[in-house]
Each structure stands twice: as structure tokens, then as C-alpha cells.
Design a protein around this motif. Structure first.
Motif, PDB file in Angstrom:
ATOM      1  N   ASP A 149      70.437  10.209  19.409  1.00 48.17           N
ATOM      2  CA  ASP A 149      71.369  11.612  19.274  1.00 48.17           C
ATOM      3  C   ASP A 149      72.695  11.266  18.121  1.00 48.17           C
ATOM      4  O   ASP A 149      72.773  12.175  17.540  1.00 48.17           O
ATOM      5  N   GLU A 150      73.365  10.116  18.321  1.00 50.49           N
ATOM      6  CA  GLU A 150      74.585  10.737  18.252  1.00 50.49           C
ATOM      7  C   GLU A 150      74.449  10.197  16.252  1.00 50.49           C
ATOM      8  O   GLU A 150      75.659   9.854  15.530  1.00 50.49           O
ATOM      9  N   LEU A 151      73.750   9.530  16.014  1.00 51.01           N
ATOM     10  CA  LEU A 151      73.281   8.941  14.788  1.00 51.01           C
ATOM     11  C   LEU A 151      73.354  10.326  13.187  1.00 51.01           C
ATOM     12  O   LEU A 151      72.785  11.187  14.122  1.00 51.01           O
ATOM     13  N   ALA A 152      73.990   9.689  12.619  1.00 58.23           N
ATOM     14  CA  ALA A 152      73.565  11.190  10.888  1.00 58.23           C
ATOM     15  C   ALA A 152      71.915  10.791  10.309  1.00 58.23           C
ATOM     16  O   ALA A 152      71.271   9.659  11.705  1.00 58.23           O
ATOM     17  N   ILE A 153      71.708  11.061  10.406  1.00 59.28           N
ATOM     18  CA  ILE A 153      69.838  11.243   9.643  1.00 59.28           C
ATOM     19  C   ILE A 153      69.814   9.552   9.110  1.00 59.28           C
ATOM     20  O   ILE A 153      69.200   9.529   9.410  1.00 59.28           O
ATOM     21  N   GLU A 154      70.608   9.640   8.055  1.00 56.33           N
ATOM     22  CA  GLU A 154      70.446   8.616   6.922  1.00 56.33           C
ATOM     23  C   GLU A 154      71.104   7.119   7.793  1.00 56.33           C
ATOM     24  O   GLU A 154      70.372   6.010   6.895  1.00 56.33           O
ATOM     25  N   ILE A 155      71.487   7.069   8.751  1.00 54.71           N
ATOM     26  CA  ILE A 155      71.502   6.160   9.083  1.00 54.71           C
ATOM     27  C   ILE A 155      70.995   5.957   9.960  1.00 54.71           C
ATOM     28  O   ILE A 155      70.516   4.479  10.267  1.00 54.71           O
ATOM     29  N   LYS A 156      70.277   6.995  10.747  1.00 50.72           N
ATOM     30  CA  LYS A 156      68.694   6.529  11.593  1.00 50.72           C
ATOM     31  C   LYS A 156      67.836   5.697  10.749  1.00 50.72           C
ATOM     32  O   LYS A 156      67.166   5.080  11.186  1.00 50.72           O
ATOM     33  N   ALA A 157      67.125   6.711   9.495  1.00 49.81           N
ATOM     34  CA  ALA A 157      66.223   6.045   8.925  1.00 49.81           C
ATOM     35  C   ALA A 157      66.640   4.708   8.325  1.00 49.81           C
ATOM     36  O   ALA A 157      65.721   4.130   8.515  1.00 49.81           O
ATOM     37  N   LYS A 158      67.943   3.903   7.708  1.00 47.31           N
ATOM     38  CA  LYS A 158      68.068   2.864   7.710  1.00 47.31           C
ATOM     39  C   LYS A 158      67.893   1.971   8.928  1.00 47.31           C
ATOM     40  O   LYS A 158      67.410   0.588   8.487  1.00 47.31           O
ATOM     41  N   LEU A 159      68.157   2.505  10.390  1.00 45.51           N
ATOM     42  CA  LEU A 159      67.740   1.527  10.830  1.00 45.51           C
ATOM     43  C   LEU A 159      66.307   1.952  11.415  1.00 45.51           C
ATOM     44  O   LEU A 159      65.902   0.561  11.417  1.00 45.51           O
ATOM     45  N   ASP A 160      65.580   2.169  11.169  1.00 42.90           N
ATOM     46  CA  ASP A 160      63.844   2.451  11.455  1.00 42.90           C
ATOM     47  C   ASP A 160      63.390   1.976  10.437  1.00 42.90           C
ATOM     48  O   ASP A 160      63.130   1.058  10.825  1.00 42.90           O
ATOM     49  N   GLY A 161      63.692   1.419   9.249  1.00 37.65           N
ATOM     50  CA  GLY A 161      63.901   0.279   8.190  1.00 37.65           C
ATOM     51  C   GLY A 161      64.305  -0.669   8.442  1.00 37.65           C
ATOM     52  O   GLY A 161      63.436  -1.674   8.061  1.00 37.65           O
ATOM     53  N   GLU A 162      65.124  -1.172   8.837  1.00 36.50           N
ATOM     54  CA  GLU A 162      65.556  -2.490   9.269  1.00 36.50           C
ATOM     55  C   GLU A 162      64.499  -2.887   9.883  1.00 36.50           C
ATOM     56  O   GLU A 162      64.025  -4.017  10.126  1.00 36.50           O
ATOM     57  N   TYR A 163      64.071  -1.729  11.440  1.00 33.56           N
ATOM     58  CA  TYR A 163      62.948  -2.259  12.030  1.00 33.56           C
ATOM     59  C   TYR A 163      61.737  -2.599  11.624  1.00 33.56           C
ATOM     60  O   TYR A 163      61.265  -4.117  12.123  1.00 33.56           O
ATOM     61  N   VAL A 164      60.876  -2.462  10.447  1.00 34.36           N
ATOM     62  CA  VAL A 164      59.804  -2.181   9.952  1.00 34.36           C
ATOM     63  C   VAL A 164      60.258  -3.174   8.870  1.00 34.36           C
ATOM     64  O   VAL A 164      59.207  -4.016   8.787  1.00 34.36           O
ATOM     65  N   LYS A 165      61.706  -3.854   8.109  1.00 36.49           N
ATOM     66  CA  LYS A 165      61.430  -5.157   7.478  1.00 36.49           C
ATOM     67  C   LYS A 165      61.094  -6.396   8.421  1.00 36.49           C
ATOM     68  O   LYS A 165      60.976  -7.167   8.501  1.00 36.49           O
TER      69      LYS A 165
END
Length: 217
Positions: A149-165
Motif C-alpha cells: 500500500d505504500e507504493l505510488a501507482i506509477e511505481i507499483k505498475a513498474k514493479l508489476d511490469g518487472e514481474y511480467v518481464k
């Protein structure tokens, strides 16, 4: 090939989980009913693979007069709606247990980006940039063990993208182990929601994530 193996593991793990956790489920159901009025389970429309909608299952943690389809962080004083049992369930993440059923039927996976609310258009749009809407959402994921919950949306999305990659067996193992550690420590849970950092420690964590993934501003 790994995605087929991943789905098979989801079926096996969710089936075993339902059996092993059945005594705990019974205790939680009883506690929720005794604590407040309303149904035991809470259904909410979420975004699944390829942005298809499905109803996610959770143990109810809020009063029945809470506004529908509104993220906790968008509520005015969300604490007023959370039940006593709900605080415990959220802190321990036990409110997520019913999602084992979502996993078993194929709407979710054990590991993957947490499913966005159907009306969280900003998060959905950000995830589109990284292909994070093209995989099954998960009970837990890379963003959850790196801030939650601490993450800003932009950073959260980048982390999700890193998982997919980097999706694969080792990545899923890291997320699984990291989730256990995070739950035990109670990391990243902020009533008030996404991007709402608490106290100095939380701000330090956010700064570390910004240095790694870029300033969301």
C-alpha cells in the motif's frame, strides 16, 4: 510452457490450501459473524487477465454501510468503516484467504499482479504500459513484497511490469517467500491506501523505491 505448469501448480496448491486451512476458515467465519452484522464474504468486481472482469472474494472487513466500489484510500477516514475483526484480518492478510477459490477456478494465480478494481483506471492504464494486464492477477506479487500500500501507482505498475518481464519459477518462489516474510512483519499495510506513506520509516522505503525505479512525479 511455464504458464501451463504455473496453472497446474495453482490448481494443486489451491486444492491443498482449502483442505489444510478449512479449520481456520471455520474459526474466521464464526468470528466475523459474531463481530458485526452482514455477510461473511465480500465480493468486488476486479480486473483479471486481458482486463476481463471477475468477482474477487474476501472475508468482509468493513461495515455493510461502507460505500461500494471505492478503494479504501479514497474513503474519508476509512478507519470508521473497518470492523474490529477486520483490522486483524487486514493486518495479517487473512481476509485474502477466500481468493483460494478464485485461484482454483482459474480467475487468479497464486503469484501475479494484484487485481485492480474495475474503476482504478489510472492503475490499469499504467499496467498497460508494461503488459501487466496480460497475465493472471495474483493473491500476492512482486509489488506486494516491495511496498504494497505504500507504493505510488506509477511505481507499483513498474514493479508489476518487472514481474511480467522476469516471470518464471524462480521469480514466483521469491514472491512466495517474500510474502511470508512481509505478512509476519506486517510490512506495507497502510489504512488510507496506495501512495499514503506512514511515518519516517515508510518515507524512507518510498525514497529507496524511487531511487531504484524513478520518481513517479
Amino acid at each position: 510452457m511455464y504458464m501451463k505448469i504455473k496453472r497446474l501448480m495453482d490448481i494443486i496448491l489451491s486444492f491443498i490450501g482449502l483442505i489444510i486451512l478449512s479449520p481456520i476458515l471455520l474459526i474466521l467465519v464464526t468470528a466475523i459473524k459474531l463481530d458485526s452484522k452482514g455477510p461473511v464474504l465480500f465480493k468486488q468486481k476486479r480486473v483479471g487477465i486481458n482486463k476481463a472482469h471477475f468477482n474477487i472474494l474476501k472475508f468482509r472487513t468493513m461495515r455493510i454501510d461502507t460505500p461500494n466500489d471505492t478503494p479504501t484510500h479514497l474513503l474519508t477516514n476509512p478507519e470508521q468503516y473497518i470492523t474490529k475483526m477486520g483490522k486483524f484480518l487486514r493486518k495479517t492478510s487473512l481476509d485474502e484467504i477466500p481468493q483460494i477459490l478464485n485461484i482454483f477456478v482459474g480467475q487468479m494465480s497464486v503469484i501475479g499482479p494484484r487485481p485492480a478494481l474495475w474503476n482504478q483506471y489510472d492503475l490499469i492504464a499504467e499496467r498497460d504500459k508494461y503488459g501487466a494486464n496480460d497475465v493472471s492477477p495474483g493473491l500476492t506479487g512482486w509489488a506486494q513484497i516491495n511496498g504494497r500500500d505504500e507504493l505510488a501507482i506509477e511505481i507499483k505498475a513498474k514493479l508489476d511490469g518487472e514481474y511480467v518481464k522476469k516471470i518464471g519459477l524462480w521469480m514466483d518462489i521469491k514472491c512466495f517467500i517474500g510474502t511470508i516474510v512481509s505478512v509476519v512483519k506486517g510490512d506495507g499495510v497502510v489504512e488510507g491506501g496506495t501512495g499514503a506513506l506512514s511515518k519516517a520509516v515508510s518515507k524512507m522505503k518510498s525514497k529507496e523505491m524511487e531511487n531504484k525505479y524513478g520518481d513517479p512525479k
